[in-house]
Design an enzyme around this catalytic site. Structure first.
Site, PDB file in Angstrom:
ATOM      1  N   LYS A   1      -4.641   2.902  -0.612  1.00  0.00           N
ATOM      2  CA  LYS A   1      -5.202   2.879   0.739  1.00  0.00           C
ATOM      3  C   LYS A   1      -5.096   4.264   1.349  1.00  0.00           C
ATOM      4  O   LYS A   1      -4.017   4.809   1.522  1.00  0.00           O
ATOM      5  CB  LYS A   1      -4.430   1.866   1.602  1.00  0.00           C
ATOM      6  CG  LYS A   1      -5.297   0.716   2.098  1.00  0.00           C
ATOM      7  CD  LYS A   1      -4.527  -0.181   3.050  1.00  0.00           C
ATOM      8  CE  LYS A   1      -5.412  -1.344   3.481  1.00  0.00           C
ATOM      9  NZ  LYS A   1      -4.757  -2.234   4.422  1.00  0.00           N
TER      10      LYS A   1
ATOM     11  N   ASP B   1       0.847  -1.188   0.000  1.00  0.00           N
ATOM     12  CA  ASP B   1       0.000   0.000   0.000  1.00  0.00           C
ATOM     13  C   ASP B   1       0.884   1.240   0.000  1.00  0.00           C
ATOM     14  O   ASP B   1       2.116   1.148   0.026  1.00  0.00           O
ATOM     15  CB  ASP B   1      -0.971  -0.003   1.177  1.00  0.00           C
ATOM     16  CG  ASP B   1      -0.265  -0.130   2.524  1.00  0.00           C
ATOM     17  OD1 ASP B   1       0.643   0.676   2.790  1.00  0.00           O
ATOM     18  OD2 ASP B   1      -0.629  -1.014   3.313  1.00  0.00           O
TER      19      ASP B   1
ATOM     20  N   GLY C   1       3.629  -2.673   6.471  1.00  0.00           N
ATOM     21  CA  GLY C   1       4.455  -1.798   7.285  1.00  0.00           C
ATOM     22  C   GLY C   1       4.635  -2.336   8.695  1.00  0.00           C
ATOM     23  O   GLY C   1       3.728  -2.942   9.265  1.00  0.00           O
ATOM     24  N   GLY C   2       5.817  -2.117   9.258  1.00  0.00           N
ATOM     25  CA  GLY C   2       6.087  -2.572  10.627  1.00  0.00           C
ATOM     26  C   GLY C   2       6.061  -4.075  10.733  1.00  0.00           C
ATOM     27  O   GLY C   2       6.769  -4.782  10.016  1.00  0.00           O
ATOM     28  N   ASP C   3       5.225  -4.582  11.640  1.00  0.00           N
ATOM     29  CA  ASP C   3       5.055  -6.018  11.833  1.00  0.00           C
ATOM     30  C   ASP C   3       3.657  -6.406  11.361  1.00  0.00           C
ATOM     31  O   ASP C   3       2.689  -5.681  11.639  1.00  0.00           O
ATOM     32  CB  ASP C   3       5.223  -6.374  13.312  1.00  0.00           C
ATOM     33  CG  ASP C   3       5.096  -7.866  13.551  1.00  0.00           C
ATOM     34  OD1 ASP C   3       6.115  -8.570  13.437  1.00  0.00           O
ATOM     35  OD2 ASP C   3       3.962  -8.328  13.844  1.00  0.00           O
TER      36      ASP C   3
ATOM     37  N   MET D   1      -1.727   5.829  14.432  1.00  0.00           N
ATOM     38  CA  MET D   1      -2.872   6.317  13.644  1.00  0.00           C
ATOM     39  C   MET D   1      -3.841   7.121  14.508  1.00  0.00           C
ATOM     40  O   MET D   1      -5.060   6.938  14.439  1.00  0.00           O
ATOM     41  CB  MET D   1      -3.596   5.141  12.974  1.00  0.00           C
ATOM     42  CG  MET D   1      -2.712   4.331  12.035  1.00  0.00           C
ATOM     43  SD  MET D   1      -3.530   2.864  11.347  1.00  0.00           S
ATOM     44  CE  MET D   1      -3.508   1.761  12.772  1.00  0.00           C
TER      45      MET D   1
END
Length: 363
Positions: free
Chosen positions: A178, A158, A209-211, A289
């Site tokens: 997204k 995304d 993204g991230g985990d 977020m």
């Protein structure tokens, strides 16, 4: 030759048009094999240039596209073109010794009298990986994650994945649009792309993204692919919820200051504000977020006895070259969020550990 047993294609009667894609001795073997079986080879092409420049119309009169190339960059595109034109696609020896398959077989003429029949088809089952991309810096992508990413035929991502990580992709890259208000539709689009690529026998990476399991729908995607009969392999990543504060010199726990940490999202499925506990001086709160609804969160924190003097940090685009950390006190957070354009992704860190290694002015 090694591919004859797997291919076992027979032409009868008039010549059939064939496209050979690839370079080197193995491509020449494909060429020789096709000619020996009565085919009219219309072109030999570099796989990268061919997929970019050819269209469905260019191969609509070809009965077979034969690919021999170790690079995955355009195989997904070639497969799509072949499906649109109802041409056969044969891929030889791609990536490793087990990858020999014919996919989405269509008999263009639907009649043996027209001169074509396929006597054997080999099937290769697709596989799906959920790969954590880490906080953003390609150097923080795990070795295993990078290896899986670079051997994938299809990569689904995304818009939040940094371009530096997307540059590592060798396969076909699909990016969903997204954004707030479109997340569900974008997720459906990603799922549809993944399902189609798996049915075609591809190795698919869903790059997250991230985990994958930290506020990223990773568990939902595992259930989706299980419903299709595929068991995803999940490759962990460094979550920005941990890596972001660390890179901003904020320990989320620190002896004598914080003995607990709470991770929460500011964007629940029902769009409600997360349910937060009452204030504890030894707890660090890390919110993802959340900046788009900071006023509502501040109201809740005030009702939960969070002091206005509590240190706060906003961490933008953690680990990326343009990262930025803004520090203030809880009582000034609303004004700061309005005064400064906050770039996403961004984290909100609230707690006394914000000043464990850093100093900020009093309220």
């Amino acid at each position: 030759m090694e591919f004859e047993a797997g291919m076992n294609l027979v032409w009868k009667g008039k010549q059939k048009k064939v496209v050979v894609v690839g370079q080197g001795c193995r491509a020449k073997q494909l060429y020789t094999y096709a000619v020996r079986n009565g085919a009219q080879v219309v072109t030999m092409a570099d796989v990268r240039k061919w997929a970019d420049n050819f269209t469905c119309k260019d191969i609509s009169e070809s009965h077979l596209v034969m690919v021999c190339d170790k690079r995955s960059s355009n195989l997904f595109r070639i497969s799509e073109l072949c499906q649109q034109s109802k041409s056969l696609l044969f891929v030889l020896g791609d990536f490793d010794s087990s990858d020999v398959w014919i996919e989405d077989v269509h008999d263009c003429t639907s009649s043996e009298d027209e001169g074509y029949r396929s006597t054997e088809v080999l099937d290769r089952r697709g596989e799906i990986f959920l790969v954590g991309a880490g906080p953003g810096d390609p150097g923080l992508l795990t070795w295993h994650g990078r290896r899986v990413l670079q051997r994938a035929h299809v990569v689904l991502a995304d818009k939040l994945i940094p371009k530096e990580i997307l540059a590592l992709v060798r396969g076909d890259l699909r990016i969903a649009a997204k954004y707030p208000g479109n997340a569900n539709q974008a997720q459906e689009e990603l799922n549809a792309w993944g399902a189609r690529a798996l049915r075609q026998g591809h190795t698919v990476v869903r790059l997250k993204g991230g985990d994958p399991f930290m506020f990223g729908r990773g568990g939902e995607e595992v259930l989706f692919y299980r419903s299709l009969g595929y068991e995803p392999t999940v490759v962990p990543g460094i979550s920005s919820l941990l890596g972001g504060p660390l890179l901003a010199s904020i320990p989320v726990t620190h002896r004598g200051i914080a003995d607990q940490v709470l991770f929460a999202t500011g964007r629940r499925q029902d769009d409600a504000i997360p349910s937060l506990p009452k204030y504890a001086s030894t707890r660090t709160l890390v919110l993802a977020m959340a900046l788009h609804r900071v006023d509502a969160i501040l109201e809740d924190l005030e009702a939960l006895d969070y002091p206005r003097s509590l240190p706060v940090a906003i961490i933008e685009r953690a680990s990326c070259p343009d990262t930025r950390t803004l520090t203030t006190r809880l009582g000034n957070l609303g004004a700061l969020a309005k005064a400064e354009p906050i770039r996403q992704p961004a984290l909100l860190v609230i707690g006394n550990t914000v000043t464990a290694l850093n100093s900020i002015p009093p309220l």
